[in-house]
Design a protein around this motif. Structure first.
Motif, PDB file in Angstrom:
ATOM      1  N   ALA A  86      -9.480  -9.140   4.326  1.00 27.06           N
ATOM      2  CA  ALA A  86     -10.026 -10.405   3.278  1.00 27.06           C
ATOM      3  C   ALA A  86      -8.959 -11.316   2.876  1.00 27.06           C
ATOM      4  CB  ALA A  86     -10.571 -10.212   1.612  1.00 27.06           C
ATOM      5  N   GLU A  87      -8.442 -12.450   2.863  1.00 25.55           N
ATOM      6  CA  GLU A  87      -7.324 -13.407   2.306  1.00 25.55           C
ATOM      7  C   GLU A  87      -7.559 -13.769   1.332  1.00 25.55           C
ATOM      8  OE1 GLU A  87      -3.795 -13.119   3.497  1.00 25.55           O
ATOM      9  OE2 GLU A  87      -4.767 -10.950   4.730  1.00 25.55           O
ATOM     10  N   ILE A  88      -6.945 -13.441  -0.051  1.00 28.57           N
ATOM     11  CA  ILE A  88      -7.125 -14.994  -1.517  1.00 28.57           C
ATOM     12  C   ILE A  88      -5.642 -15.197  -1.581  1.00 28.57           C
ATOM     13  CG2 ILE A  88      -8.026 -14.023  -2.915  1.00 28.57           C
ATOM     14  CD1 ILE A  88     -10.439 -12.965  -2.516  1.00 28.57           C
ATOM     15  N   PRO A  89      -5.652 -16.186  -1.688  1.00 28.64           N
ATOM     16  CA  PRO A  89      -4.405 -16.539  -2.292  1.00 28.64           C
ATOM     17  C   PRO A  89      -4.432 -16.626  -3.318  1.00 28.64           C
ATOM     18  CG  PRO A  89      -5.607 -18.705  -1.240  1.00 28.64           C
ATOM     19  CD  PRO A  89      -6.327 -17.292  -0.571  1.00 28.64           C
ATOM     20  N   PRO A  90      -3.324 -16.967  -4.120  1.00 32.38           N
ATOM     21  CA  PRO A  90      -2.915 -16.747  -5.577  1.00 32.38           C
ATOM     22  C   PRO A  90      -3.394 -17.555  -6.481  1.00 32.38           C
ATOM     23  CG  PRO A  90      -0.463 -16.699  -4.344  1.00 32.38           C
ATOM     24  CD  PRO A  90      -1.625 -17.345  -3.354  1.00 32.38           C
ATOM     25  N   GLN A  91      -4.499 -16.960  -7.668  1.00 31.06           N
ATOM     26  CA  GLN A  91      -5.522 -18.239  -7.817  1.00 31.06           C
ATOM     27  C   GLN A  91      -4.874 -18.299  -8.813  1.00 31.06           C
ATOM     28  OE1 GLN A  91      -8.676 -17.855  -6.871  1.00 31.06           O
ATOM     29  NE2 GLN A  91      -7.527 -17.938  -4.888  1.00 31.06           N
ATOM     30  N   ALA A 140      -1.698 -16.078 -17.939  1.00 31.01           N
ATOM     31  CA  ALA A 140      -2.148 -16.169 -17.239  1.00 31.01           C
ATOM     32  C   ALA A 140      -3.724 -15.248 -17.275  1.00 31.01           C
ATOM     33  CB  ALA A 140      -2.691 -16.482 -15.259  1.00 31.01           C
ATOM     34  N   THR A 141      -4.506 -16.123 -17.717  1.00 29.33           N
ATOM     35  CA  THR A 141      -6.247 -15.154 -17.594  1.00 29.33           C
ATOM     36  C   THR A 141      -7.156 -14.767 -17.264  1.00 29.33           C
ATOM     37  OG1 THR A 141      -5.658 -15.335 -20.411  1.00 29.33           O
ATOM     38  CG2 THR A 141      -8.150 -14.123 -19.435  1.00 29.33           C
ATOM     39  N   GLY A 142      -7.374 -13.882 -16.482  1.00 32.01           N
ATOM     40  CA  GLY A 142      -8.607 -13.641 -15.263  1.00 32.01           C
ATOM     41  C   GLY A 142      -9.791 -12.505 -15.701  1.00 32.01           C
ATOM     42  N   LYS A 143     -10.842 -13.001 -15.152  1.00 30.12           N
ATOM     43  CA  LYS A 143     -12.632 -12.159 -15.658  1.00 30.12           C
ATOM     44  C   LYS A 143     -13.019 -12.162 -14.125  1.00 30.12           C
ATOM     45  CE  LYS A 143     -14.244 -16.578 -15.718  1.00 30.12           C
ATOM     46  NZ  LYS A 143     -15.616 -17.108 -16.772  1.00 30.12           N
ATOM     47  N   ASP A 144     -13.994 -11.157 -15.040  1.00 28.32           N
ATOM     48  CA  ASP A 144     -14.613 -10.324 -13.315  1.00 28.32           C
ATOM     49  C   ASP A 144     -14.036  -9.830 -12.527  1.00 28.32           C
ATOM     50  OD1 ASP A 144     -16.751 -10.480 -16.349  1.00 28.32           O
ATOM     51  OD2 ASP A 144     -17.525 -12.315 -15.688  1.00 28.32           O
ATOM     52  N   ALA A 183      -2.685  -5.410   0.339  1.00 29.74           N
ATOM     53  CA  ALA A 183      -3.091  -4.583  -1.022  1.00 29.74           C
ATOM     54  C   ALA A 183      -3.405  -5.774  -1.445  1.00 29.74           C
ATOM     55  CB  ALA A 183      -1.276  -4.697  -1.385  1.00 29.74           C
ATOM     56  N   VAL A 184      -3.752  -5.968  -3.421  1.00 26.36           N
ATOM     57  CA  VAL A 184      -4.772  -6.211  -3.857  1.00 26.36           C
ATOM     58  C   VAL A 184      -3.796  -6.389  -4.783  1.00 26.36           C
ATOM     59  CG1 VAL A 184      -6.397  -7.669  -6.097  1.00 26.36           C
ATOM     60  CG2 VAL A 184      -6.508  -6.404  -3.098  1.00 26.36           C
ATOM     61  N   GLU A 185      -3.231  -7.670  -5.538  1.00 29.37           N
ATOM     62  CA  GLU A 185      -2.364  -7.951  -6.743  1.00 29.37           C
ATOM     63  C   GLU A 185      -3.401  -8.783  -7.904  1.00 29.37           C
ATOM     64  OE1 GLU A 185       2.203  -7.898  -4.962  1.00 29.37           O
ATOM     65  OE2 GLU A 185       1.644 -10.119  -5.901  1.00 29.37           O
ATOM     66  N   LEU A 186      -3.167  -8.248  -9.777  1.00 29.05           N
ATOM     67  CA  LEU A 186      -3.414  -8.971 -10.402  1.00 29.05           C
ATOM     68  C   LEU A 186      -2.652  -9.288 -11.561  1.00 29.05           C
ATOM     69  CD1 LEU A 186      -6.834  -6.677 -10.611  1.00 29.05           C
ATOM     70  CD2 LEU A 186      -7.166  -8.552  -9.590  1.00 29.05           C
ATOM     71  N   GLY A 187      -2.740 -10.360 -12.242  1.00 33.91           N
ATOM     72  CA  GLY A 187      -2.125 -10.442 -13.115  1.00 33.91           C
ATOM     73  C   GLY A 187      -0.212 -10.445 -12.399  1.00 33.91           C
ATOM     74  N   ARG A 188       0.190 -11.263 -12.471  1.00 32.73           N
ATOM     75  CA  ARG A 188       1.617 -11.265 -11.950  1.00 32.73           C
ATOM     76  C   ARG A 188       2.155 -12.934 -13.493  1.00 32.73           C
ATOM     77  NH1 ARG A 188       2.774 -12.635  -5.693  1.00 32.73           N
ATOM     78  NH2 ARG A 188       5.500 -11.997  -7.105  1.00 32.73           N
ATOM     79  N   THR A 189       3.190 -12.269 -13.178  1.00 37.80           N
ATOM     80  CA  THR A 189       4.309 -13.452 -14.592  1.00 37.80           C
ATOM     81  C   THR A 189       5.802 -13.114 -14.084  1.00 37.80           C
ATOM     82  OG1 THR A 189       4.720 -14.736 -16.454  1.00 37.80           O
ATOM     83  CG2 THR A 189       3.989 -11.950 -16.063  1.00 37.80           C
ATOM     84  N   SER A 190       5.904 -14.364 -14.415  1.00 37.46           N
ATOM     85  CA  SER A 190       7.957 -13.857 -14.611  1.00 37.46           C
ATOM     86  C   SER A 190       8.582 -15.520 -15.487  1.00 37.46           C
ATOM     87  CB  SER A 190       8.529 -14.511 -12.763  1.00 37.46           C
ATOM     88  OG  SER A 190       8.513 -15.314 -12.733  1.00 37.46           O
ATOM     89  N   ALA A 196       3.064 -18.075 -13.457  1.00 36.41           N
ATOM     90  CA  ALA A 196       2.126 -16.731 -14.152  1.00 36.41           C
ATOM     91  C   ALA A 196       0.777 -17.707 -12.582  1.00 36.41           C
ATOM     92  CB  ALA A 196       1.628 -17.290 -15.512  1.00 36.41           C
ATOM     93  N   GLU A 197       0.220 -15.672 -12.547  1.00 41.65           N
ATOM     94  CA  GLU A 197      -0.749 -16.380 -11.859  1.00 41.65           C
ATOM     95  C   GLU A 197      -1.837 -15.229 -11.683  1.00 41.65           C
ATOM     96  OE1 GLU A 197       0.211 -14.713  -7.883  1.00 41.65           O
ATOM     97  OE2 GLU A 197       1.251 -16.339  -7.785  1.00 41.65           O
ATOM     98  N   ILE A 198      -3.819 -15.787 -11.679  1.00 40.54           N
ATOM     99  CA  ILE A 198      -4.134 -14.085 -11.850  1.00 40.54           C
ATOM    100  C   ILE A 198      -4.560 -13.068 -11.173  1.00 40.54           C
ATOM    101  CG2 ILE A 198      -6.765 -13.576 -11.937  1.00 40.54           C
ATOM    102  CD1 ILE A 198      -7.260 -17.270 -13.233  1.00 40.54           C
ATOM    103  N   GLY A 199      -3.996 -13.996  -9.603  1.00 43.02           N
ATOM    104  CA  GLY A 199      -4.086 -12.915  -8.406  1.00 43.02           C
ATOM    105  C   GLY A 199      -4.238 -13.121  -7.388  1.00 43.02           C
ATOM    106  N   SER A 200      -4.129 -12.609  -6.111  1.00 43.18           N
ATOM    107  CA  SER A 200      -4.753 -12.497  -5.086  1.00 43.18           C
ATOM    108  C   SER A 200      -4.573 -11.580  -3.792  1.00 43.18           C
ATOM    109  CB  SER A 200      -2.985 -12.982  -4.311  1.00 43.18           C
ATOM    110  OG  SER A 200      -1.361 -12.127  -3.989  1.00 43.18           O
ATOM    111  N   ALA A 201      -5.048 -11.468  -2.684  1.00 38.73           N
ATOM    112  CA  ALA A 201      -5.395 -10.128  -2.435  1.00 38.73           C
ATOM    113  C   ALA A 201      -4.551 -10.384  -0.306  1.00 38.73           C
ATOM    114  CB  ALA A 201      -7.306 -10.082  -2.410  1.00 38.73           C
TER     115      ALA A 201
END
Length: 248
Positions: free
Chosen positions: A91-96, A133-137, A236-243, A81-86
């Motif tokens: 912008a490049e933001i790795p999996p959070q 995974a839980t993300g905020k703001d 793309a931007v991804e929010l909330g991933r799990t498997s 699970a992960e919060i997301g990435s972009a």
């Protein structure tokens, strides 16, 4: 393999004159039944929110192993699970906040702010039977340059649970603005266009992206924002991933 069962619930702020709905799968399978619930009463003297608050709950349940073949994804990773990435033009933001069964068991993500996008941090936890995974703001302002909306989510969570012969995945979010609320139930891969005031579509917000390889495992992405050429951006931007895959 038994067909996937999907349930949804939408809760909207009654102080905005909105209504509360509950949608559930009929039994035996054959469609959805939707029931309107009585609206809650706002607290006396309460101050009305300046924007509607909404929470969407979606669950995907996959039961039964009708085949013996195992996909490469489920064979290599029983749960993550992960919060997301972009990954887009500015912008490049790795999996959070990435966690996985087998390690790392937990993760804490700090605030990450890049030009035109902010992940507000969060946490994740992975055990042998449940990953979450839980993300905020979260905030995305990249579309403002083209006259589009600012996207915000105050909180979101994705979870995948595993048991012998079956898995279940679900997602929730609250405090969303800049994207129209999806319908209830939320169809798989539901697209909500992000537009300029003149109607030009700058990006697509895709909800409830599912990967069901047929071996009882499930992959779920709560939301992906795909930029279109009209925005002047790509990526793309991804929010909330799990498997996760069933336990042995």
């Amino acid at each position: 393999m038994t067909p996937a069962t999907v349930t949804h619930r939408v809760v909207r702020d009654p102080r905005k004159g909105d209504r509360r709905f509950r949608a559930q799968r009929t039994s035996p399978p054959g469609g959805y039944s939707t029931v309107e619930e009585p609206p809650a009463t706002a607290a006396p003297g309460g101050e009305e929110d300046s924007e509607m608050r909404s929470t969407i709950v979606t669950a995907v349940v996959v039961t039964g192993l009708a085949v013996t073949a195992t996909s490469a994804a489920s064979a290599s990773q029983p749960g993550a699970a992960e919060i997301g990435s972009a990954s887009f033009t500015t912008a490049e933001i790795p999996p959070q906040g990435h966690c996985a069964i087998g390690g790392p068991a937990t993760a804490t993500a700090q605030i990450v702010s890049k030009p035109e996008i902010t992940f507000g941090g969060g946490t994740s936890s992975c055990t042998d039977t449940k990953v979450t995974a839980t993300g905020k703001d979260f905030e995305l302002s990249a579309l403002l340059r083209a006259g589009g909306p600012r996207v915000r989510l105050s909180s979101f969570t994705v979870t995948c649970e595993r048991a012998p012969g079956q898995t279940s995945a679900n997602w929730t979010y609250g405090g969303m603005s800049g994207i129209a609320n999806p319908p209830s139930p939320v169809p798989v891969g539901y697209v909500s266009p992000l537009r300029k005031p003149d109607g030009t579509v700058l990006a697509n917000a895709v909800f409830n992206i599912q990967d069901l390889p047929g071996d009882g495992s499930v992959g779920l992405t709560m939301l992906r924002i795909d930029f279109l050429p009209e925005s002047g951006l790509s990526g793309a931007v991804e929010l909330g991933r799990t498997s996760c895959s069933p336990t042995p």
